[in-house]
Design an enzyme around this catalytic site. Sequence first.
Site, PDB file in Angstrom:
ATOM      1  N   TYR A   1      -0.943   0.776  -3.012  1.00  0.00           N
ATOM      2  CA  TYR A   1      -0.312   1.944  -2.636  1.00  0.00           C
ATOM      3  C   TYR A   1       0.600   2.425  -3.606  1.00  0.00           C
ATOM      4  O   TYR A   1       0.878   1.581  -4.685  1.00  0.00           O
ATOM      5  CB  TYR A   1       0.486   2.068  -1.193  1.00  0.00           C
ATOM      6  CG  TYR A   1       1.593   1.154  -1.053  1.00  0.00           C
ATOM      7  CD1 TYR A   1       2.333   0.327  -1.807  1.00  0.00           C
ATOM      8  CD2 TYR A   1       1.796   0.888   0.565  1.00  0.00           C
ATOM      9  CE1 TYR A   1       3.092  -0.641  -1.370  1.00  0.00           C
ATOM     10  CE2 TYR A   1       3.088  -0.009   0.774  1.00  0.00           C
ATOM     11  CZ  TYR A   1       3.496  -0.714  -0.211  1.00  0.00           C
ATOM     12  OH  TYR A   1       4.513  -1.667   0.357  1.00  0.00           O
ATOM     13  N   GLU A   2       1.013   3.707  -3.762  1.00  0.00           N
ATOM     14  CA  GLU A   2       1.834   4.367  -4.885  1.00  0.00           C
ATOM     15  C   GLU A   2       1.204   4.367  -6.115  1.00  0.00           C
ATOM     16  O   GLU A   2       1.654   4.566  -7.132  1.00  0.00           O
ATOM     17  CB  GLU A   2       3.397   3.640  -4.921  1.00  0.00           C
ATOM     18  CG  GLU A   2       4.323   3.513  -3.540  1.00  0.00           C
ATOM     19  CD  GLU A   2       4.356   4.936  -2.987  1.00  0.00           C
ATOM     20  OE1 GLU A   2       4.104   6.081  -3.733  1.00  0.00           O
ATOM     21  OE2 GLU A   2       4.374   4.953  -1.950  1.00  0.00           O
ATOM     22  N   GLY A   3      -0.431   4.560  -5.897  1.00  0.00           N
ATOM     23  CA  GLY A   3      -1.082   4.544  -7.187  1.00  0.00           C
ATOM     24  C   GLY A   3      -1.551   3.321  -7.345  1.00  0.00           C
ATOM     25  O   GLY A   3      -0.770   2.303  -7.602  1.00  0.00           O
TER      26      GLY A   3
END
Length: 596
Positions: free
Chosen positions: A442-444
């Site tokens: 997550y978060e890229g």
Amino acid sequence: MPSYRAPLRDMQFVLHELLDAESVLKHLPAHADTGRDTLDAVLEEGAKFCENVIAPLNLPGDAEGCHYDRDTRSVTTPKGFVDAYAQYRDGGWPTLSADPDHGGQGLPYVLNTAFFEMGNSANQAWLMYPGLTHGAYECLHAHGSEELKAAYLPKLVSGEWLGTMCLTEPHCGTDLGLLRTKATPRDDGSYAITGSKIFISAGEHDMTPNIVHLVLARLPGAPEGSKGISLFLVPKFVPAADGSPGERNGLFCAGIEHKMGIHANATCQLVLEDARGWLIGEPHRGLAAMFVMMNAARVAVGVQSLGLGEVAYQNAAAYAKDRRQGRALTGPAEPDKPADTLLVHPDVRRMLLTARAYTEGARALLYYTALQIDIEHHHPDEDARRDAADVVALLTPICKAFVTDNGFTAATAAQQVFGGHGYIHEWGVEQFVRDARINMIYEGTNGVQALDLLGRKVLGDMGAKLRKFGEQVKAFIEEEGVNEAMQEFVNPLADLAGKVEKMTMEVAMKAMGNRDEAGAAATDYLRVVGHLVYAWLFARMAKLALDKADGGDPFYAAKLATARFYFVRLLPETAALIRAGRSGAGNLMALDAGLF
């Protein structure tokens, strides 16, 4: 049942000896009065909260998970979570590094980072509820109107309300240019937001009476792609005239995800039906505004893996000291015992030292980056702020990707030390492995972080940011190059610095003819640059340990041994990475798509 004790000695070593944070902070008017005594006192009190309040909730919270009520569309967090949050608020922890103008204590971001490390070691799933609010606060503080700031920042700073970020939709994740959520202007200056969002961490819960969502959506006639995205503040309850939660807004939780890890954090599917929202920043500039929150979150995710690596190492080391299995290859270490402890086995030590080195390297990197963020925000000199901002921009994808990759490696190494017991829930280490896995996604995803580093942060400015950071590495090499005792650290550091420069130029030239070349090299390139950063930090830590090794403090002997292990056992990975990164895109793109 796993245990956790905050590594205060090493945290203080990084803050005070490696980074000399007190001296740096003296040059920042906002933090000039924040001395070592204050930093240490806050860390010690934070350790008590993390060790005694939220750590005991980690294992049972994972087993219980969150509860979704389909009739009320509400989420209940595991037993003890709400009470722990009340203690968190009573202790003033939400206000730690927030702006005093909105009720914050105004303490340095680097101190908040250290506190969050302890919180993530103790209970990552719990800390995600208040942790996400820091990014929402930063985004609103930077881009919100004065009216929105006045209405929401005091509530977010105090922890009375919590915040989220709502980006992902069922049909798109990283490619936010594909999002479909719509925002239609209303007569009262607000907007009607309609759409669906998924994977919203802490999107619904019982911790606070209101939740403030930051939502990406499209205005009518917006340009296609990422240039047509706007950002909106959408509360669960629209505040009444007195600031209390008023009427229920037009959004609800349609369900929570059943996940591999972080079971105690509610990962929600949110549906918005003409929900009232207020524009943050300029129309069609929402992604730029949201990047304030996203970049803060990316560093924070690195801190999550730092915390998990630390607690996994602690428990594995304790187990290895106690567990008896087999005999030392050189002969029984304790002949009067039925078997020797696991620590006699070289491979067990390899696993433990891998977890330890990656954790200590992460702590140095993340605290250094956090201190640069303090400089970026508060230094009176514009050039100093710009330099710090460039370093932070360069290091952010490394903080996210390199640290989380290594954190997962540390957790799985710790699990392996436990053998079969590492697969059993009650020992706790298998939870650390599951929880650590999401941090790479997550978060890229980490592949996206690699593209960000190579494409935007290095090739995007012709290597200017990389050279700026490289000047610090070069200065250290020149200073210590004549120190005979430092050759085992300086020589490989200098060698890798030269190879990074050469690899960067080669990839840049190849990418000019075929942009796939950058994509093919990016992940290997990020790990190589990540190792360069760790090598620089470990060399600096080794210098400090060498200078104080004669004092008889076992801490410095351990620090020196860990640095040596890193240089001879982990840094050599760069040779294979450079070779793979230089191999080009051809071997990746040759196979016909239909044959996959």
